[in-house]
Design a protein around this motif. Structure first.
Motif, mmCIF file in Angstrom:
data_model
loop_
_atom_site.group_PDB
_atom_site.id
_atom_site.type_symbol
_atom_site.label_atom_id
_atom_site.label_comp_id
_atom_site.label_asym_id
_atom_site.label_seq_id
_atom_site.Cartn_x
_atom_site.Cartn_y
_atom_site.Cartn_z
ATOM 1 N N ARG A 232 -11.889 -3.257 -14.182
ATOM 2 C CA ARG A 232 -10.691 -2.955 -14.705
ATOM 3 C C ARG A 232 -9.659 -3.761 -13.788
ATOM 4 O O ARG A 232 -8.692 -4.412 -13.955
ATOM 5 C CB ARG A 232 -10.402 -1.914 -15.392
ATOM 6 C CG ARG A 232 -8.952 -1.856 -16.171
ATOM 7 C CD ARG A 232 -8.788 -0.377 -16.669
ATOM 8 N NE ARG A 232 -7.344 -0.489 -17.160
ATOM 9 C CZ ARG A 232 -6.847 0.784 -17.343
ATOM 10 N NH1 ARG A 232 -7.202 2.003 -17.129
ATOM 11 N NH2 ARG A 232 -5.519 0.713 -17.720
ATOM 12 N N LEU A 233 -9.893 -3.256 -12.604
ATOM 13 C CA LEU A 233 -8.761 -3.646 -11.556
ATOM 14 C C LEU A 233 -8.842 -5.155 -11.119
ATOM 15 O O LEU A 233 -7.783 -5.716 -11.114
ATOM 16 C CB LEU A 233 -9.209 -2.615 -10.252
ATOM 17 C CG LEU A 233 -8.292 -3.085 -9.142
ATOM 18 C CD1 LEU A 233 -6.585 -2.804 -9.406
ATOM 19 C CD2 LEU A 233 -8.533 -2.467 -7.934
ATOM 20 N N ARG A 234 -10.083 -5.654 -11.096
ATOM 21 C CA ARG A 234 -10.270 -7.314 -10.844
ATOM 22 C C ARG A 234 -9.579 -7.942 -12.076
ATOM 23 O O ARG A 234 -8.811 -8.915 -11.708
ATOM 24 C CB ARG A 234 -11.687 -7.483 -10.925
ATOM 25 C CG ARG A 234 -11.969 -8.713 -10.376
ATOM 26 C CD ARG A 234 -13.477 -9.105 -10.197
ATOM 27 N NE ARG A 234 -13.462 -10.492 -9.693
ATOM 28 C CZ ARG A 234 -14.860 -11.022 -9.180
ATOM 29 N NH1 ARG A 234 -15.778 -10.258 -8.601
ATOM 30 N NH2 ARG A 234 -14.819 -12.312 -8.745
ATOM 31 N N GLU A 235 -9.637 -7.587 -13.288
ATOM 32 C CA GLU A 235 -9.034 -8.332 -14.202
ATOM 33 C C GLU A 235 -7.665 -8.265 -14.222
ATOM 34 O O GLU A 235 -6.840 -9.314 -14.642
ATOM 35 C CB GLU A 235 -9.454 -7.585 -15.640
ATOM 36 C CG GLU A 235 -11.061 -7.769 -16.105
ATOM 37 C CD GLU A 235 -11.598 -7.132 -17.189
ATOM 38 O OE1 GLU A 235 -10.796 -6.298 -17.692
ATOM 39 O OE2 GLU A 235 -12.428 -7.232 -17.604
ATOM 40 N N LEU A 236 -7.078 -6.917 -13.840
ATOM 41 C CA LEU A 236 -5.729 -7.016 -13.603
ATOM 42 C C LEU A 236 -4.786 -7.607 -12.495
ATOM 43 O O LEU A 236 -4.144 -8.424 -12.745
ATOM 44 C CB LEU A 236 -5.455 -5.408 -13.521
ATOM 45 C CG LEU A 236 -3.969 -5.020 -13.097
ATOM 46 C CD1 LEU A 236 -3.102 -5.281 -14.271
ATOM 47 C CD2 LEU A 236 -3.939 -3.448 -12.589
ATOM 48 N N LEU A 237 -5.805 -7.699 -11.385
ATOM 49 C CA LEU A 237 -5.139 -8.501 -10.196
ATOM 50 C C LEU A 237 -5.592 -9.933 -10.442
ATOM 51 O O LEU A 237 -4.672 -10.762 -9.786
ATOM 52 C CB LEU A 237 -5.953 -7.844 -8.937
ATOM 53 C CG LEU A 237 -5.574 -6.575 -8.523
ATOM 54 C CD1 LEU A 237 -6.489 -6.090 -7.392
ATOM 55 C CD2 LEU A 237 -4.183 -6.491 -8.419
ATOM 56 N N ALA A 239 -4.762 -12.117 -12.352
ATOM 57 C CA ALA A 239 -3.599 -12.792 -13.076
ATOM 58 C C ALA A 239 -2.815 -13.502 -12.252
ATOM 59 O O ALA A 239 -2.039 -14.385 -12.126
ATOM 60 C CB ALA A 239 -2.882 -12.067 -14.083
ATOM 61 N N SER A 240 -2.697 -12.695 -10.935
ATOM 62 C CA SER A 240 -1.687 -13.015 -9.788
ATOM 63 C C SER A 240 -2.236 -13.283 -8.496
ATOM 64 O O SER A 240 -1.729 -13.478 -7.512
ATOM 65 C CB SER A 240 -0.431 -12.195 -9.877
ATOM 66 O OG SER A 240 -1.090 -10.730 -9.719
ATOM 67 N N ALA A 241 -3.708 -13.178 -8.279
ATOM 68 C CA ALA A 241 -4.193 -12.966 -6.869
ATOM 69 C C ALA A 241 -5.634 -13.655 -7.094
ATOM 70 O O ALA A 241 -5.999 -13.825 -8.227
ATOM 71 C CB ALA A 241 -4.083 -11.938 -6.418
ATOM 72 N N THR A 242 -6.058 -13.890 -5.855
ATOM 73 C CA THR A 242 -7.389 -14.557 -5.598
ATOM 74 C C THR A 242 -8.324 -13.245 -5.488
ATOM 75 O O THR A 242 -7.963 -12.560 -4.407
ATOM 76 C CB THR A 242 -7.692 -15.524 -4.758
ATOM 77 O OG1 THR A 242 -6.831 -16.635 -5.226
ATOM 78 C CG2 THR A 242 -9.070 -15.940 -4.758
ATOM 79 N N GLN A 255 -6.656 -11.612 -2.188
ATOM 80 C CA GLN A 255 -5.726 -12.639 -1.263
ATOM 81 C C GLN A 255 -4.441 -12.989 -2.524
ATOM 82 O O GLN A 255 -4.606 -13.142 -3.421
ATOM 83 C CB GLN A 255 -6.556 -13.939 -0.827
ATOM 84 C CG GLN A 255 -7.500 -13.379 -0.041
ATOM 85 C CD GLN A 255 -8.214 -14.875 0.397
ATOM 86 O OE1 GLN A 255 -8.321 -15.816 -0.210
ATOM 87 N NE2 GLN A 255 -8.860 -14.618 1.726
ATOM 88 N N GLY A 256 -3.450 -13.163 -1.845
ATOM 89 C CA GLY A 256 -2.078 -13.469 -2.553
ATOM 90 C C GLY A 256 -1.581 -12.379 -3.002
ATOM 91 O O GLY A 256 -0.237 -12.477 -3.605
ATOM 92 N N LEU A 257 -1.760 -10.910 -2.720
ATOM 93 C CA LEU A 257 -0.865 -9.904 -3.164
ATOM 94 C C LEU A 257 -0.979 -8.927 -2.046
ATOM 95 O O LEU A 257 -1.964 -8.702 -1.556
ATOM 96 C CB LEU A 257 -1.087 -9.114 -4.269
ATOM 97 C CG LEU A 257 -1.003 -9.785 -5.706
ATOM 98 C CD1 LEU A 257 -1.603 -8.925 -6.949
ATOM 99 C CD2 LEU A 257 0.413 -9.681 -5.949
ATOM 100 N N PRO A 258 0.518 -8.470 -1.514
ATOM 101 C CA PRO A 258 0.085 -7.408 -0.480
ATOM 102 C C PRO A 258 -0.344 -6.094 -1.033
ATOM 103 O O PRO A 258 -0.138 -5.523 -2.281
ATOM 104 C CB PRO A 258 1.790 -7.386 -0.055
ATOM 105 C CG PRO A 258 2.525 -7.733 -1.473
ATOM 106 C CD PRO A 258 1.613 -8.718 -2.052
#
Length: 300
Positions: A232-237, A239-242, A255-258
């Motif tokens: 679920r976390l992977r699906e959420l992230l 959208a805005s990160a690799t 990668q792409g989110l702090p």
């Protein structure tokens, strides 16, 4: 300061060093990195006048090494720890070096104390371990209290205490305003020791920059995340990160989110996190990335 301009060294058709230019400035430890066969040792030998360049030039504070009448007072170097007569004691070896450069003989016991060899000063160097031979070589480099120091693989053979000592010692020398140039294959150690880097491959300059900038230019920071709700976390992230899976463990690499934003998103959606660890790129990763086309000897 050491300055190389268009430096070249050819052995027949082999280009050991090819149009190499760089500057080593005082006040910082400069690491000299490159794959095997990159030309590091040849370059150091040319700095010290042991090899004659095919072309270009290299000077120390505007002069060739051979022009210094008492070179050990200006330049200290350790290129080969075993370059010492095996039947000479450590003290005798340093004494003849001191006399040859009009350095007070009292300086011999001072540098033996600095490198921790006072108790074995009367023993023949031929019986020294590699670590002890390294310490003797460092003592020889320090003998003339020089402004410029060159070390080729200075931590070879040293135990952990010795490695920590040489790291702190090199920093102290640089803090005194000396020029410190260190070649090594131990990238984890160079990451903690060198503040500047000169990186070469196949005899050519790849980069000259700060260690921090070298790593930043060749690697990308990421965040390691572990969660029992990883899918679920992977699906959420995504959208805005690799997001990829960490092959070393049951975790996600983002990668792409702090890290703080990842934590906020997880909290907003009720996702439990077991780990949230920002990861910085390493010198080893950066080195492998930037020198992969310059590796001469590859295992398969």
């Amino acid at each position: 300061m050491i300055e190389a301009v268009g430096l070249r060294k050819h052995y027949g058709r082999t280009k050991a060093v090819d149009d190499l230019s760089f500057t080593v400035r005082p006040g910082r430890v400069t690491g000299f990195l490159g794959p095997n066969g990159a030309g590091k040792s040849t370059t150091m030998r040319m700095i010290l006048g042991l090899d004659t360049p095919t072309g270009g030039d290299v000077k120390i504070d505007g002069r060739h090494y051979a022009d210094f009448k008492e070179p050990l007072r200006k330049v200290g170097a350790l290129l080969d720890a075993k370059w010492v007569h095996p039947n000479r004691s450590a003290r005798a070896h340093l004494k003849w070096l001191a006399v040859s450069n009009r350095i007070p003989v009292s300086r011999v016991d001072e540098v033996l104390e600095v490198v921790g060899l006072s108790e074995v000063a009367g023993k023949n160097a031929g019986g020294f371990s590699l670590g002890m031979a390294q310490r003797l070589g460092i003592a020889g480099a320090l003998l003339g209290d020089p402004e410029v120091l060159l070390f080729d693989e200075p931590v070879n053979g040293l135990d952990p205490e010795g490695i920590l000592w040489i790291r702190q010692f090199l920093h102290r020398l640089a803090d005194e305003g000396r020029t410190v140039f260190v070649s090594s294959h131990l990238l984890s150690e160079m990451a903690q020791t060198a503040q500047e880097l000169v990186v070469i491959g196949k005899g050519q300059l790849i980069a000259q920059t700060s260690t921090e900038q070298f790593i930043a230019d060749a690697t990308q920071d990421h965040v390691r995340v572990r969660s029992p709700q990883a899918v679920r976390l992977r699906e959420l992230l995504a959208a805005s990160a690799t997001v990829t899976e960490d092959p070393a463990g049951n975790a996600l690499v983002v990668q792409g989110l702090p890290a703080d934003r990842i934590g906020e998103l997880a909290a907003e959606h009720g996702i439990v996190l077991h780990e949230l660890s920002p990861q910085r790129g390493s010198l080893e990763e950066a080195f492998m990335q930037l020198t992969r086309e310059s590796v001469e000897y590859q295992a398969h």
